[in-house]
Structures are given as C-alpha cells and as structure tokens.
Design a protein around this motif. Structure first.
Motif, PDB file in Angstrom:
ATOM      1  N   UNK A 118       0.826  -1.198   0.000  1.00 54.62           N
ATOM      2  CA  UNK A 118       0.000   0.000   0.000  1.00 54.62           C
ATOM      3  C   UNK A 118       0.866   1.257   0.000  1.00 54.62           C
ATOM      4  N   UNK A 119       1.943   1.245   0.798  1.00 54.38           N
ATOM      5  CA  UNK A 119       2.833   2.404   0.856  1.00 54.38           C
ATOM      6  C   UNK A 119       3.446   2.681  -0.510  1.00 54.38           C
ATOM      7  N   UNK A 120       3.898   1.634  -1.182  1.00 57.92           N
ATOM      8  CA  UNK A 120       4.498   1.801  -2.499  1.00 57.92           C
ATOM      9  C   UNK A 120       3.508   2.238  -3.552  1.00 57.92           C
ATOM     10  N   UNK A 121       2.313   1.667  -3.501  1.00 57.48           N
ATOM     11  CA  UNK A 121       1.308   1.954  -4.526  1.00 57.48           C
ATOM     12  C   UNK A 121       0.682   3.334  -4.364  1.00 57.48           C
ATOM     13  N   UNK A 122       0.615   3.836  -3.129  1.00 58.42           N
ATOM     14  CA  UNK A 122      -0.069   5.104  -2.878  1.00 58.42           C
ATOM     15  C   UNK A 122       0.885   6.285  -2.777  1.00 58.42           C
ATOM     16  N   UNK A 123       2.201   6.043  -2.958  1.00 57.34           N
ATOM     17  CA  UNK A 123       3.136   7.173  -3.017  1.00 57.34           C
ATOM     18  C   UNK A 123       2.902   7.912  -4.322  1.00 57.34           C
ATOM     19  N   UNK A 124       2.300   9.082  -4.241  1.00 58.17           N
ATOM     20  CA  UNK A 124       1.953   9.832  -5.446  1.00 58.17           C
ATOM     21  C   UNK A 124       3.230  10.365  -6.089  1.00 58.17           C
ATOM     22  N   UNK A 125       3.370  10.121  -7.378  1.00 53.42           N
ATOM     23  CA  UNK A 125       4.567  10.571  -8.076  1.00 53.42           C
ATOM     24  C   UNK A 125       5.775   9.743  -7.685  1.00 53.42           C
ATOM     25  N   UNK A 126       6.901  10.408  -7.493  1.00 52.72           N
ATOM     26  CA  UNK A 126       8.163   9.708  -7.238  1.00 52.72           C
ATOM     27  C   UNK A 126       8.434   9.585  -5.746  1.00 52.72           C
ATOM     28  N   UNK A 127       9.127   8.524  -5.366  1.00 55.19           N
ATOM     29  CA  UNK A 127       9.465   8.364  -3.960  1.00 55.19           C
ATOM     30  C   UNK A 127       9.890   6.960  -3.604  1.00 55.19           C
ATOM     31  N   UNK A 128       9.700   6.622  -2.332  1.00 50.03           N
ATOM     32  CA  UNK A 128      10.249   5.401  -1.757  1.00 50.03           C
ATOM     33  C   UNK A 128       9.282   4.804  -0.736  1.00 50.03           C
ATOM     34  N   UNK A 129       9.285   3.486  -0.627  1.00 52.78           N
ATOM     35  CA  UNK A 129       8.599   2.791   0.470  1.00 52.78           C
ATOM     36  C   UNK A 129       9.672   2.180   1.364  1.00 52.78           C
ATOM     37  N   UNK A 130       9.453   2.228   2.675  1.00 56.21           N
ATOM     38  CA  UNK A 130      10.478   1.820   3.633  1.00 56.21           C
ATOM     39  C   UNK A 130       9.925   0.926   4.734  1.00 56.21           C
ATOM     40  N   UNK A 131      10.762   0.039   5.226  1.00 59.10           N
ATOM     41  CA  UNK A 131      10.565  -0.603   6.519  1.00 59.10           C
ATOM     42  C   UNK A 131      11.597   0.009   7.442  1.00 59.10           C
ATOM     43  N   UNK A 132      11.144   0.624   8.533  1.00 59.59           N
ATOM     44  CA  UNK A 132      12.053   1.332   9.434  1.00 59.59           C
ATOM     45  C   UNK A 132      11.832   0.890  10.873  1.00 59.59           C
TER      46      UNK A 132
END
Length: 206
Positions: A118-132
């Motif tokens: 969900x984090x990756x799919x809903x990042x609008x435009x460019x960016x990153x998904x992370x486990x932190x």
C-alpha cells in the motif's frame, strides 16, 4: 574527498528476469551516477566538502536554500541502500529476530506485506517505500517523497523500495503494483534487512 559511484552488489543482469540489465544500466549507471556528479559539484568549496552523506543530509534536510545539496546527497544514499535491499536470490520471508519482530508489530508477515504494498502503490509521483525501526523501538512501514529519507527523522531504515518510474518502467511500464509484488516475492533481501535490524538493536542496547 569526492563521492564515487558505488559498485552494484551483483552483476547488472543478476536480477533478471525481474529487473532487466537495461534497467540497472540506466538506473545505476545514469541516474545514480548523475547524483554523484551533481553532489560533487555542489559541495566543492563549501562547508559540506569532505563530510559524509549522512552528515550532509542531516544538515540540509528541510532547508529550501540547500534543497539541491540535500536531494543529490539523499538520492545517493537512498539508491545505495536500495541496491542492497535486493538480491538475486531474494524474496520469501525473513527468519529469526526480524521475523518475530514483524509478527509482533504488524500482527503477521502478511499484514506487513499488505502495508508495504500500500505504501508503495499510494506514493503519489516519485518516492520510496520503507521498513524502518522507530525511535520507540517499533517497526513501521512508511513512504517518502522524491529524495526524502527516514534517516533525517531519526528513524533507522531496514529496507527500501524505489518507486520512481525509472526503477521499473522499462520492465513493467505503468504497472507499479506488479513491480511491487515482484519486489516482495522475488527480489527483497531479507538478510540485509535482518542485519540492519540486528545492528540497530545492538546500538540501542549500548
């Protein structure tokens, strides 16, 4: 000291058929390399010359007049971390302490997968998904825009997935969800994430 383009931790064709040699050639050899070239030009003769990427990122995060320096430094850091977040023999599930922690903090591995997707799919435009790992010792899935990195918010990155279009477009076109699913099923490097988690918990215990 000038920044150098770090070598990939595997050959350019090692992630095929999931990520093509052509994609890695452009992504690493062109995009990542451009950030290195840009940053070297931006810091030469400034107070940032000779500093580490992390120090530059912390000093410039959120400062509009230093956005160019931050963006290039953070993109070098993020991309280097991303290459190690994948493996030719990736996918599957984590084991050991990280697996236990994921289950404790997300409820199950499947719940983590859904949150990460969900984090990756809903990042609008460019960016990153992370486990932190948060400062409170809990795991969290988060997303960041453009070059932003959880490191500058005091969080410890364990794993990242690049969702800029240049990370997947040659192989998946506009099918970002398919790229995300493939990342988790066949590419994600759980050994790298586990090593980062172990190092973070050891540091916290000092």
């Amino acid at each position: 000291m000038t920044f150098q383009l770090p070598q990939l931790p595997y050959e350019q064709d090692a992630l095929e058929p999931h990520i093509s040699k052509e994609t890695l050639g452009f992504h690493h050899g062109k995009h990542h390399n451009a950030y290195v070239t840009n940053l070297n030009g931006l810091v030469e003769g400034t107070e940032f010359e000779g500093q580490s990427l992390e120090a530059i990122m912390q000093a410039t995060a959120g400062k509009a007049d230093k956005a160019g320096v931050f963006n290039n430094a953070a993109q070098i850091w993020n991309h280097t971390f991303y290459w190690h977040s994948m493996s030719p023999n990736g996918g599957g599930q984590p084991t050991g302490a990280l697996a236990d922690k994921i289950k404790a903090d997300f409820g199950s591995f499947d719940a983590f997968v859904e949150e990460f997707k969900k984090a990756g799919a809903t990042q609008f435009g460019s960016g990153w998904a992370w486990l932190v790992l948060n400062k409170d010792g809990k795991l969290e899935v988060t997303k960041t825009l453009n070059a932003e990195c959880p490191l500058t918010d005091g969080k410890t990155p364990l794993l990242t997935m690049d969702v800029w279009e240049h990370a997947y477009y040659l192989d998946f076109q506009n099918r970002r969800p398919d790229y995300i699913a493939t990342f988790l099923s066949s590419l994600v490097n759980w050994q790298f994430a586990a090593a980062n988690y172990s190092a973070a918990t050891a540091k916290a215990a000092e």
